[in-house]
Design a protein around this motif. Structure first.
Motif, PDB file in Angstrom:
ATOM      1  N   ARG A 129      40.898  33.333  38.029  1.00 48.50           N
ATOM      2  CA  ARG A 129      40.314  33.556  39.346  1.00 48.50           C
ATOM      3  C   ARG A 129      39.367  34.758  39.380  1.00 48.50           C
ATOM      4  O   ARG A 129      38.989  35.199  40.461  1.00 48.50           O
ATOM      5  N   VAL A 130      38.989  35.291  38.234  1.00 48.13           N
ATOM      6  CA  VAL A 130      38.132  36.478  38.245  1.00 48.13           C
ATOM      7  C   VAL A 130      36.656  36.094  38.167  1.00 48.13           C
ATOM      8  O   VAL A 130      36.300  35.050  37.622  1.00 48.13           O
ATOM      9  N   ALA A 131      35.814  36.972  38.713  1.00 49.46           N
ATOM     10  CA  ALA A 131      34.370  36.765  38.672  1.00 49.46           C
ATOM     11  C   ALA A 131      33.762  37.287  37.381  1.00 49.46           C
ATOM     12  O   ALA A 131      32.708  36.826  36.949  1.00 49.46           O
ATOM     13  N   ALA A 132      34.435  38.275  36.782  1.00 47.30           N
ATOM     14  CA  ALA A 132      33.906  38.881  35.554  1.00 47.30           C
ATOM     15  C   ALA A 132      35.034  39.524  34.778  1.00 47.30           C
ATOM     16  O   ALA A 132      36.074  39.882  35.344  1.00 47.30           O
ATOM     17  N   MET A 133      34.830  39.654  33.469  1.00 45.87           N
ATOM     18  CA  MET A 133      35.801  40.330  32.613  1.00 45.87           C
ATOM     19  C   MET A 133      35.045  41.244  31.653  1.00 45.87           C
ATOM     20  O   MET A 133      34.076  40.838  31.022  1.00 45.87           O
ATOM     21  N   ILE A 134      35.501  42.485  31.565  1.00 42.48           N
ATOM     22  CA  ILE A 134      34.976  43.454  30.603  1.00 42.48           C
ATOM     23  C   ILE A 134      36.017  43.568  29.500  1.00 42.48           C
ATOM     24  O   ILE A 134      37.192  43.860  29.776  1.00 42.48           O
ATOM     25  N   VAL A 135      35.607  43.318  28.256  1.00 40.94           N
ATOM     26  CA  VAL A 135      36.546  43.276  27.139  1.00 40.94           C
ATOM     27  C   VAL A 135      36.165  44.283  26.061  1.00 40.94           C
ATOM     28  O   VAL A 135      34.994  44.638  25.917  1.00 40.94           O
TER      29      VAL A 135
END
Length: 197
Positions: free
Chosen positions: A123-129
């Motif tokens: 359900r996230v709009a973005a992910m920083i990995v």
């Protein structure tokens, strides 16, 4: 040597090289990187227009993310951080400011609040990995546990995936294996935000 074994060996060699280079960074260089990444990403509307994001709490020689997490949270983003599970998968819980974190089993700071399950990233709009290296096609080299590859595989279509790396870690080619998942963009201290692929 089989193709899969060749890829695994090439990844291990690249991982060693990148970790050694990170060991040579000074504390001032790491601090600068953390500030530069924060400043760049806080300008991205995809990350600051509300909504839910997934990110990571840096550990060891990773580019520092503490100031970024705090900045996103203060701007109203709902930030999920990983909680490492036995077996290497990632559960997720909310970042509620610096006081909501405690050391986890692998040394990274983890949120102490309620856990939302491994599927929370759907359900996230973005992910920083995190990453040790990324190439122009978005292929990402992690630490070898596969935790973020599993999380990236759960991301919704169209969500923005960004690897936070140091300058010099955007490389010509990252060897891949079938389970590897690419990212859509990178952010570096000197080069800012860049879409890939």
């Amino acid at each position: 040597m089989a193709v899969g074994a060749e890829s695994a060996a090439a990844k291990a060699a690249l991982r060693r090289r990148m970790l050694a280079a990170r060991q040579g960074l000074t504390e001032a260089e790491r601090s600068f990187a953390g500030s530069a990444l924060r400043d760049t990403l806080l300008e991205r509307p995809e990350l600051t227009m509300g909504g839910t994001l997934a990110a990571f709490s840096a550990m060891g020689t990773e580019p520092p993310t503490g100031r970024l997490l705090y900045g996103l949270w203060k701007r109203g983003a709902y930030v999920l951080l990983p909680v490492l599970l036995p077996g290497g998968d990632l559960d997720w819980a909310a970042y509620d400011g610096p006081d909501s974190l405690a050391p986890g089993p692998a040394g990274a700071l983890e949120p102490t609040g309620p856990r939302y399950g491994v599927d929370a990233v759907r359900r996230v709009a973005a992910m920083i990995v995190p990453a040790l290296a990324v190439d122009g096609a978005g292929r990402r080299l992690g630490r070898g546990g596969g935790s973020y590859d599993r999380a990236l595989a759960r991301m919704p279509a169209g969500a923005l995936t960004i690897a936070a790396i140091y300058d010099g870690e955007l490389v010509d080619e990252v060897p891949v294996e079938p389970h590897d998942r690419p990212v859509a963009a990178v952010v570096t201290p000197g080069g800012g935000f860049r879409r890939l692929g």
